[in-house]
Each structure stands twice: as C-alpha cells, then as structure tokens.
Design a protein around this motif. Structure first.
Motif, short mmCIF file in Angstrom:
data_model
loop_
_atom_site.label_atom_id
_atom_site.label_comp_id
_atom_site.label_asym_id
_atom_site.label_seq_id
_atom_site.Cartn_x
_atom_site.Cartn_y
_atom_site.Cartn_z
N UNK A 114 0.87 -1.18 0.00
CA UNK A 114 0.00 0.00 0.00
C UNK A 114 0.90 1.23 0.00
N UNK A 115 0.67 2.11 -0.96
CA UNK A 115 1.53 3.30 -1.09
C UNK A 115 0.75 4.56 -0.70
N UNK A 116 1.43 5.56 -0.14
CA UNK A 116 0.73 6.76 0.33
C UNK A 116 0.45 7.78 -0.77
N UNK A 117 -0.02 7.30 -1.93
CA UNK A 117 -0.42 8.20 -3.03
C UNK A 117 -1.77 7.72 -3.56
N UNK A 118 -2.53 8.62 -4.15
CA UNK A 118 -3.83 8.18 -4.67
C UNK A 118 -3.65 7.29 -5.90
#
Ligand code: FDA
Length: 390
Positions: free
Chosen positions: A265-269
């Motif tokens: 899970x990456x912290x970008x939309x």
C-alpha cells in the motif's frame, strides 16, 4: 454425496453448479481457505480497493454460451484492459501497435509504411521463423531485432529465468503487431470485471443448496472424510488439482512457473495511472506492476483517496511448495504428461479437469467452457450409481 469435486476454482465450481442443477448432492473441497482458485480477490479493508490475490484477472470471452452462463451469477463492468510497457525510461502502449511503432522509431508512419519497415527488419534477421532454432531467432524473424530487444528479450528472460536463446522457438507461436492504433489487450467479443467483485460471483456459483463447500481441506490428507483414500472407488470424483500429485509423481514431477506478488500500500492516490505496467528491461527485477484501483474506476467514491494498492510481480520456476501458475511444458514434461494421461484413463470414476488436472494454461472462460462441455457429456447421473465420471 453423489459427486466429490476437488478444487473450488472455476472449473470445479462450474461442474459443481451444473451437477447440483441436475439434482446431484455435491461436495466441493479446496485446500485453500477461499473459493475461486486463482481468480480469487478480496477487498483491502484499509483502502476499499479490490485486490486480485493471484495476479490480475480480467474476464474475456467470445464464447456465447460461456458469456450467457457467467451472467447468471454476476453482472460485468465495461472495463477494457490496456497494458503499457516502460522501456529505457519511456512508456509505450502494448500490444505492439502503430502507436508503439511510431513512438519507438520516432516516426509518423501509416499502416503500409510500418508494415514495410517491420518486414524489412524481419528480413534483415536472415532467419526463417519456421525453422528458427530458439525463441530469440523466431522473435527476430517475426518482428526484427530492435523491437525484440526492447520489448521481448528482457521480459522473456525474466519470465523464464532463462536466456531466450536457450528457450525453444515453440514458446511463441506468433508475435502479433497491430497496424492500427487499437491497443485493447484482448480482442474477444465480451470483456469486463465482475461488477461486485470476484467473491460474490464465486459465492453465487456455489450457493445452490445441493452444494456443500468445505474449505481448508486437502484431498491427500488421509485424516479427513473426503480424502482420496476414503472416496476413491466409492463416489465419482472430479479432480482439478495437479495431475502428477494425484499419482504421487510416479512418472516424475511436471514443471511449472510460479509468481511472487509483492503487494504494497503506497501513500499516493494513483501510482502509475493504469492497471498493468510491464517492465521488459533486465535491470528491473520484476516483470510488471499491477495497480488494482484502475480495474474499477466506477468505484472511486469507495476507494481511499490518499492511498493505493500495487503488486510487483516476479516470475520463477515453481518449487514443490509453490503455487503452480504456468506449465513449462518441455519435451520431458510432455512425455510425463502422456504417462499421466494413460494412468488417468485407467483411474475408475475420476475425471481430471481444469488447468492443473490437464496441465494446460487455461483462461477463465476456457476453464468454464471445458467444464460445461464435460458436464454436457452426461457422465454422472443422479441415483444411477454410475462410477465413471469421465
Ligand atoms: P484453479 O487453479 O483456479 O483451481 C484449482 C483449485 O484446486 C485451487 O483452488 C486449488 O487450491 C485446488 N486444489 C489443488 N490441489 C488440491 C488438493 N490436494 N485438495 C484440495 N484442493 C486442491 N484468466 C483469465 O481469463 N483472465 C486473466 O486475466 C487471467 N489472469 C491470470 C493471471 C495469472 C497470474 C494466472 C496464473 C492465471 C490467470 N488466469 C486468467 C487464468 C485463471 O486463473 C484460470 O483460468 C483459472 O484459475 C482456472 O481455473 P481452474 O479451476 O482450472 O484452476
């Protein structure tokens, strides 16, 4: 129980559903803790994004019967799959089409000029595709060396962990080049994703009251009531596990490739702006990156807006404890398969089906079509005591 189905993948579920419809009591077992085999997906709770747990699965078919059948259990979205490829710092559309060619050769060719260029590059290779000795020679004979080097060589090397010059030419039948700007990945009549996810589709297939699903149950565990030891010869069996495992690998193991999917899970939309990006270059260790939110743009109001889920895909030969994904099918494997097929012919009351049972790569629609065809032959009938499920 009138029928035991081993494996709750799409082949097993289709047979079970058809059998239940015709009045049979069916037990379906699977050693995994979920339905659907490799087509399984689940919603990631933190982001609301449906994650395909065994790699991206897009439903596509031109088979009218299969399309009618699957829509009894789910509606499909109008998703159309498109794949891109990052080579040497530039993104190209795939499959190779006029857009790819013009971008790659910095040109503005029309179809005829592009066709002439590829024919010229293929001729320069000086190899005949029919008599090519290995995969590299065949690919170069089909599309020329520059495109081969950019899009095929590294990708194939990473997929097979083998230099393409050491792979048989038969690994590729053809390398289609499209002389239009059409970059739809599949050319089937029907395509889409199950509107409410794979889970509800698969559950609907297994929901008939005559179907009893037991998950987390291994057919080869002699302590459980639906084991090979206890059921063989007592009730018809449809077996969709690996055919070599059924016969204790007596003719030797069949080789498979497996995939490692590193899900993150990456912290970008939005990480890459599309669902699948290929990485054909050898200096990148993975073959592709999947970004699952793009499979369902219609669900954006339910997706997290500050995070996204991706999976990097790595390919390697399968060891004995790995999930088998793609058959390798060397001449030695094909000889072993021939021996297993002979054994299967003599196995009373057992039908071997699905991708693992037949040692064939099957798309979902092919697994379903093959199961419908098997069932349509009327091999197992309620109350007849018929032992042959083949
Ligand atoms: P499947 O493998 O799904 O099911 C067999 C089941 O048997 C498994 O659940 C397994 O756990 C179970 N089993 C095995 N041994 C057992 C034992 N001893 N006891 C109990 N249970 C046992 N297709 C497509 O149409 N579009 C796509 O985009 C893709 N994408 C894709 C990506 C990747 C990475 C792969 C590997 C495959 C695809 N596919 C695909 C193909 C699709 O996954 C395939 O068609 C179906 O999974 C085939 O269904 P089966 O039921 O034959 O096998």
């Amino acid at each position: 129980m009138d029928l035991l189905v081993v494996g709750a993948g799409l082949y097993g579920l289709t047979v079970a559903e058809q059998a239940a419809q015709s009045g049979l009591d069916v037990v379906v077992i699977d050693r995994r803790d979920h339905l659907g085999g490799n087509a399984y997906s689940s919603v990631d709770e933190a982001t609301g994004i449906e994650v395909h747990r065994y790699g991206s699965h897009i439903f596509h078919t031109s088979n009218e019967r299969v399309w009618q059948y699957v829509r009894r259990f789910t509606a499909f979205t109008d998703y159309r799959h498109r794949v891109f490829s990052t080579h040497a710092g530039t993104v190209y559309p795939l499959p190779i089409n006029l857009g790819t060619l013009n971008q790659f050769f910095h040109a503005a060719m029309g179809p005829a000029a592009a066709q002439a260029l590829i024919a010229e590059q293929a001729a320069q290779a000086g190899v005949d595709a029919e008599s090519a000795a290995n995969l590299e020679d065949k690919a170069v004979a089909l599309i020329g060396r520059p495109l081969y080097e950019a899009f095929i060589r590294g990708y194939t090397h990473k997929q097979w962990q083998t230099d393409p010059r050491e792979l048989p030419a038969s690994v590729i039948a053809r390398l289609p080049v499209r002389y239009t700007y059409d970059n739809r990945y599949f050319s089937d009549t029907y395509e889409g994703l199950p509107a409410h996810g794979y889970g509800p589709w698969l559950e609907a297939m297994a929901s008939h009251p005559r179907i009893d699903v037991r998950l987390g149950v291994d057919f080869f565990d002699p302590t459980q009531p639906f084991s090979k030891d206890r059921v063989r010869g007592q009730a018809p069996i449809v077996y969709t596990g690996p055919v070599d495992r059924y016969f204790d690998h007596s003719a030797g193991p069949l080789a498979w490739r497996t995939l490692d999917l590193e899900t993150q899970t990456l912290p970008v939309r939005d990480f890459q702006g599309t669902s699948v990006m290929n990485y054909p270059d050898l200096d990148v260790p993975y073959t592709r990156i999947h970004e699952f939110r793009h499979f369902h743009p219609e669900r954006e109001d339910r997706h997290a807006q500050d995070r996204t889920v991706i999976a990097r895909e790595f390919s390697r030969p399968a060891g004995p404890d790995d999930e088998p994904y793609y058959p390798v099918s060397t001449p030695a494997d094909r000889e072993r398969l021939r021996q297993y097929r002979e054994l299967a012919e003599d196995e009373p009351g057992v039908h071997f089906g699905g991708r693992l049972g037949s040692y064939l790569y099957l798309d979902m629609h092919m697994a379903i079509a093959s199961a419908l065809q098997f069932w349509g032959q009327g091999a197992v009938t309620a109350g007849t005591g018929l032992r042959s499920a083949r």
